[in-house]
Every structure is written in structure tokens, then in C-alpha cells.
Design a protein around this motif. Structure first.
Motif, short mmCIF file in Angstrom:
data_model
loop_
_atom_site.label_atom_id
_atom_site.label_comp_id
_atom_site.label_asym_id
_atom_site.label_seq_id
_atom_site.Cartn_x
_atom_site.Cartn_y
_atom_site.Cartn_z
N ASP A 7 -76.01 11.06 97.63
CA ASP A 7 -77.45 10.82 97.67
C ASP A 7 -77.78 9.38 98.06
O ASP A 7 -78.58 8.72 97.43
CB ASP A 7 -78.09 11.15 96.32
CG ASP A 7 -78.06 12.64 96.03
OD1 ASP A 7 -78.35 13.40 96.96
OD2 ASP A 7 -77.75 13.02 94.90
N GLY A 12 -81.71 8.83 97.20
CA GLY A 12 -80.92 8.48 96.03
C GLY A 12 -81.62 7.48 95.14
O GLY A 12 -81.57 7.58 93.90
N TYR A 13 -82.28 6.49 95.75
CA TYR A 13 -83.00 5.50 94.97
C TYR A 13 -84.19 6.12 94.24
O TYR A 13 -84.49 5.76 93.10
CB TYR A 13 -83.46 4.34 95.84
CG TYR A 13 -82.32 3.44 96.26
CD1 TYR A 13 -81.56 2.77 95.33
CD2 TYR A 13 -82.01 3.28 97.60
CE1 TYR A 13 -80.52 1.96 95.70
CE2 TYR A 13 -80.96 2.47 98.00
CZ TYR A 13 -80.22 1.81 97.04
OH TYR A 13 -79.17 1.02 97.42
N GLY A 16 -82.80 8.12 91.31
CA GLY A 16 -82.39 7.18 90.27
C GLY A 16 -83.58 6.57 89.54
O GLY A 16 -83.56 6.43 88.32
N TYR A 59 -76.49 5.77 90.98
CA TYR A 59 -77.54 5.73 92.00
C TYR A 59 -77.85 4.33 92.53
O TYR A 59 -78.29 4.20 93.68
CB TYR A 59 -78.82 6.38 91.48
CG TYR A 59 -78.70 7.88 91.39
CD1 TYR A 59 -78.75 8.66 92.53
CD2 TYR A 59 -78.49 8.50 90.17
CE1 TYR A 59 -78.61 10.03 92.46
CE2 TYR A 59 -78.36 9.87 90.09
CZ TYR A 59 -78.41 10.63 91.25
OH TYR A 59 -78.28 11.99 91.17
#
Length: 104
Positions: A7, A12-13, A16, A59
Motif C-alpha cells: 500500500d 497507504g498514507y 495509516g 504504513y
């Protein structure tokens, strides 16, 4: 550096960030409302803290063990954690012994 992170990128960020936000709101809610017993509140707080540390490692710091570079990063993290635990335990041990010896 490998571009094959799980991710990776903005997705992905965002995952997270949302997970971190949820894992922060849950303990704040139970601490503010005091709807659970003290022991259960501490257990929820500790559990959310551990999961949040893992979320940050995966992440945001992209810690992984699949690649050779990721394994070395993980080994460095474990070594650092051991050193910090030894320093904390040693400091507490020294302060405890000083307190006992000075109070006699």
C-alpha cells in the motif's frame, strides 16, 4: 530502495492516517466517559497503543521483512528496542536501590 511496499503511495498514507485517528479516538473516548472499569480502560489504551505502533511502522516507516533491506531495518529496530529496555530497567533498578539505601 524497493518500490514494492505494501500500500505504498497516497493510499497507504491515507489508510495509516485513518487507522491512527481511529486508534487515538477509541482510548480518548473511554478515558473521557469512564464507561469502563479502570483495568479495562488501561487494557484498551495499551492495546490501541500497541496496534498504533504497528500501524506507524507499516504504513509510515515502511518496515517490512520481505526484502533484505527491510530485514536489516527490522533487526536495527529490535536491537534499539533491547538497548532502550536495558537502559530503562537499569535506571529504575539504580533509582530503586538508591532510594532503599538512602532511606535507612
Amino acid at each position: 530502495m524497493s518500490n514494492q511496499h505494501a500500500d505504498s503511495g497516497v493510499k497507504g498514507y491515507v489508510i495509516g492516517f485513518v487507522a491512527s485517528l481511529i486508534l487515538t479516538i477509541i482510548p480518548f473516548y473511554y478515558a473521557a466517559t469512564q464507561s469502563l472499569s479502570t483495568g479495562t480502560t488501561f487494557a484498551v489504551l495499551f492495546g490501541c497503543a500497541i496496534v498504533q505502533v504497528i500501524v506507524h511502522f507499516v504504513y509510515f516507516l515502511h518496515m517490512e521483512t520481505k526484502t533484505d533491506e527491510g530485514r536489516w531495518n527490522f533487526i536495527s529496530l529490535v536491537f534499539s528496542a533491547i538497548v532502550v529496555l536495558i537502559l530503562i530497567a537499569g535506571s529504575i533498578w539504580i533509582m530503586w536501590n538508591l532510594n532503599i539505601n538512602m532511606m535507612m
